[in-house]
Design an enzyme around this catalytic site. Structure first.
Site, PDB file in Angstrom:
ATOM      1  N   ASP A 102      73.848 -33.724 -12.066  1.00  0.00           N
ATOM      2  CA  ASP A 102      72.877 -34.586 -11.323  1.00  0.00           C
ATOM      3  C   ASP A 102      72.656 -34.015  -9.917  1.00  0.00           C
ATOM      4  O   ASP A 102      73.447 -33.047  -9.535  1.00  0.00           O
ATOM      5  CB  ASP A 102      73.725 -35.854 -11.010  1.00  0.00           C
ATOM      6  N   GLU A 159      70.669 -48.358 -18.333  1.00  0.00           N
ATOM      7  CA  GLU A 159      71.888 -47.556 -18.499  1.00  0.00           C
ATOM      8  C   GLU A 159      72.609 -47.779 -16.923  1.00  0.00           C
ATOM      9  O   GLU A 159      71.868 -47.520 -15.753  1.00  0.00           O
ATOM     10  CB  GLU A 159      71.326 -46.120 -18.296  1.00  0.00           C
TER      11      GLU A 159
END
Lengths: 256, 414
Positions: free
Chosen positions: A57, A46
């Site tokens: 995140d 990814e």
């Protein structure tokens, strides 16, 4: 056939998928990172498109995103770097990024570029499924791109079935209620893993969030097709500031 | 007593989502092209439950009674609509100030914090989180949590912790944990990011968003809980001047909650012209600015599609304003829509213009406003030539200036 489907046809267990932030630690590290991951047996990568405000995140990826932007990474730059990637990289590649930078680049232009350089799919964690279905799905499939959705311990059975029906690649199974890079115990996950397995979904699952060592990786391998590793790799890159050393450190940590 | 009765009877609690008319929102929370819910999957269930609970409860009689009892007896509402005689003389028109600065905790933020905390209580939540810029919403939320006996965590950028330290101390005294956020510019945007991240990791928490920003249903819900401001303006004007609408309504917009409350019941009344002030910072041409509507382009921030200040790659540009409460690179999606269709006129107000307006109000009326509110007051000078002697101009003073004394003293010394 799309490389993602190919991978899952050939391999149904112990898949290792690795995430990294494009442009980190250095701007030109993108292709060397892909080469090194592939050479070390990683099955799928990814490629993270950095964003200034990555809401889902934790600190590790926040910091790598910030550094990558400081280094001058952008979507345009990234596609430039990936122009000839398919001459040497044969494993499936997925773009992962927040919607806003992709929207400013233009969703169709983004898909077109993905198709041009040989990217196989994408993950946009803040794109709602309803918007995906009404505006994005048709465009993505026109360019042969798989759209990967996340499910979490909070996702209802009804919604998981809906996601499964609109997906044709794999499902990204988030291990716990968390942002990326959070240390979490996997002791209480068995019930969740079993629950999902008993649903007989058509798509295979990879598990991500909180996998950083042998025991957590073994655990998810037992209950799914494999593991997705992000923050643990970024941490290794942060420590070593070097692609080869970072990959080596990650693989060592995954054996501990 | 009649007023209090009116206050309840006039409340449009049974209104559909949004304000109605062309200001309704659709089922996905869009005002025209702006709004929606761009949220990570982990929060999907939390948002579904929140929507369900809010739209069920906003029409509920016992909820309404409990909320209005708190607004009256705890907050001290209705807040006065004050005819500012000397300010009016200065500008050759009739200026009325909606005194949200006189609310308990010193700003309009408490209206929303109480509404949401009652909702949280009914949803069985025990832990409340909030973001704050100037600290007014943080203090309001910490206050509501103390009142209800709930745990409270407030996320505040480190820059703001330093420049609004009095409010930090208040929050701590009220029993809240203040998390100093060190990502990005360490201001409101970053505090909101971290509150969202905490929520992703603790989806059983209740997030009291402080402005008309974020994913649906927050802009609608916060606007609804602030709508008491324009509801009161209506009957207060009726009582004072014999008609229930002004010619001009003016407020400042950061995320846009006091403005939304001020405009809410007048949006569909075309007799009322609406002017918003946004933070110009050092000037919109300097790059040191938070003038989102003037400079922004369409994008996604904190779960909503709206105008935001970003570069051509879609990276969000760190804003600047002297006012911590307006120092935000986005804008509530409703305000983006109002500006786009021309329902509101928007002026960027620079730091020095706001400071000048704050001192003017202080010297003419003996009211020290919050620096955010001073941006709205500066509109008087901007629009001086527009007002006729018999016009009625209502400006919302969203908060009081105690928290800004350091800033004012610095300016004073110059």
């Amino acid at each position: 056939m799309n490389r993602i489907n190919q991978l899952f046809q050939q391999k149904s267990e112990n898949i290792l998928s690795v995430y990294f932030t494009a442009g980190f630690p250095k701007l030109e590290d993108t292709v060397p990172t892909l080469q090194c991951l592939q050479a070390n047996g990683v099955d799928l990568v990814e490629i993270g498109v950095p964003f200034s405000d990555p809401m889902a995140d934790g600190l590790v990826i926040q910091n790598s995103s910030h550094a990558a932007l400081q280094n001058g990474m952008s979507i345009r730059k990234l596609f430039e770097q990936l122009t000839a990637v398919r001459t040497e990289i044969h494993i499936p590649l997925i773009m992962m990024g927040y919607l806003n930078p992709i929207m400013q680049f233009g969703f169709e232009a983004f898909c077109k570029e993905c198709h041009r350089v040989g990217v196989d799919g994408m993950i946009i964690p803040d794109l709602p499924m309803s918007d995906f279905l009404s505006e994005y799905k048709e465009i993505a499939s026109r360019y042969g791109l798989k759209f990967i959705f996340l499910i979490t311990p909070e996702t209802s059975e009804e919604r998981i079935r809906e996601i499964d029906s609109h997906t044709n690649g794999f499902i990204y199974m988030v291990s716990s209620a968390a942002v990326t890079g959070t240390q979490t115990s996997f002791d209480n996950k068995v019930e969740y893993f079993n629950r999902i397995n008993s649903m007989n979904l058509k798509n295979p699952r990879l598990v991500g969030f909180g996998i950083s060592n042998k025991s957590t990786r073994n655990m998810v391998n037992l209950y799914s097709s494999g593991a997705i590793i992000g923050s643990a790799f970024i941490k290794a890159l942060q420590e070593t500031q070097d692609v080869e050393k970072g990959v080596k450190l990650l693989l060592e940590n995954l054996e501990k | 007593m009649n007023k209090e009765k009116d206050m309840q009877n006039n409340t449009n609690f049974s209104s559909p989502s949004g304000v109605g008319g062309r200001f309704s929102i659709d089922n996905n929370g869009y005002y025209g092209e702006f709004g929606g819910a761009y949220i990570p999957e982990i929060l999907h269930g939390s948002f579904e439950r929140l929507k369900e609970a809010f739209y069920a409860i906003k029409d509920n009689a016992s909820f309404k009674a409990e909320y209005y009892d708190l607004l009256k007896n705890y907050v001290g509402r209705p807040s006065p609509l004050y005819f500012a005689k000397r300010l009016s003389a200065e500008y050759g028109t009739n200026v009325y100030l909606k005194r949200e600065d006189l609310n308990h905790t010193g700003a309009h933020k408490i209206n929303n914090a109480l509404g949401q905390i009652l909702l949280a209580k009914r949803m069985g939540k025990t832990r409340i989180i909030a973001e704050t810029g100037a600290g007014q919403h943080g203090v309001a939320t910490a206050t509501a949590c103390a009142l209800m006996g709930l745990e409270c965590i407030v996320f505040m950028g480190k820059t703001d912790v330093e420049r609004q330290f009095l409010n930090v101390q208040k929050m701590r005294m009220l029993g809240a944990t203040v998390e100093s956020v060190t990502s990005g510019n360490m201001t409101l945007k970053d505090a909101t990011n971290d509150a969202f991240r905490y929520w992703c990791s603790n989806p059983d928490s209740f997030y009291i968003v402080g402005s008309t920003v974020g994913a649906h249903p927050y802009p609608d819900m916060v606007g609804f809980f602030q709508s008491v401001i324009s509801e009161e303006i209506k009957w207060q004007l009726q009582e004072q001047i014999g008609r229930d609408y002004p010619d001009y309504l003016m407020a400042c917009v950061g995320g846009g909650s006091n403005a939304m409350g001020t405009y809410y019941h007048y949006l569909n009344d075309e007799r009322v012209k609406i002017i918003s002030a946004e933070a110009g910072g050092l000037g919109i041409e300097t790059g040191e600015t938070a003038a989102t509507i003037s400079l922004g382009t369409t994008g996604i921030i904190h779960g909503a599609k709206t105008l935001l200040i970003q570069d051509e790659d879609g990276q969000i540009i760190e804003p600047y304003s002297i006012s911590a409460g307006l120092d935000y690179p986005g804008i509530g999606p409703a305000h983006a829509f109002f500006a786009k269709i021309g329902r509101t006129k928007v002026h960027p107000i620079n730091d020095d213009e706001a400071l000048e307006a704050a001192f003017e109000l202080t010297r003419l009326e003996g009211i020290i406003p919050a620096i955010e509110s001073a941006h709205a007051l500066a509109l008087l000078k901007k629009e001086r030539d527009t007002f006729k002697p018999d016009d009625i101009v209502v400006i919302t003073v969203s908060g009081r200036g105690d928290k800004d004394m350091d800033t004012y003293v610095k300016y004073f010394k110059q």
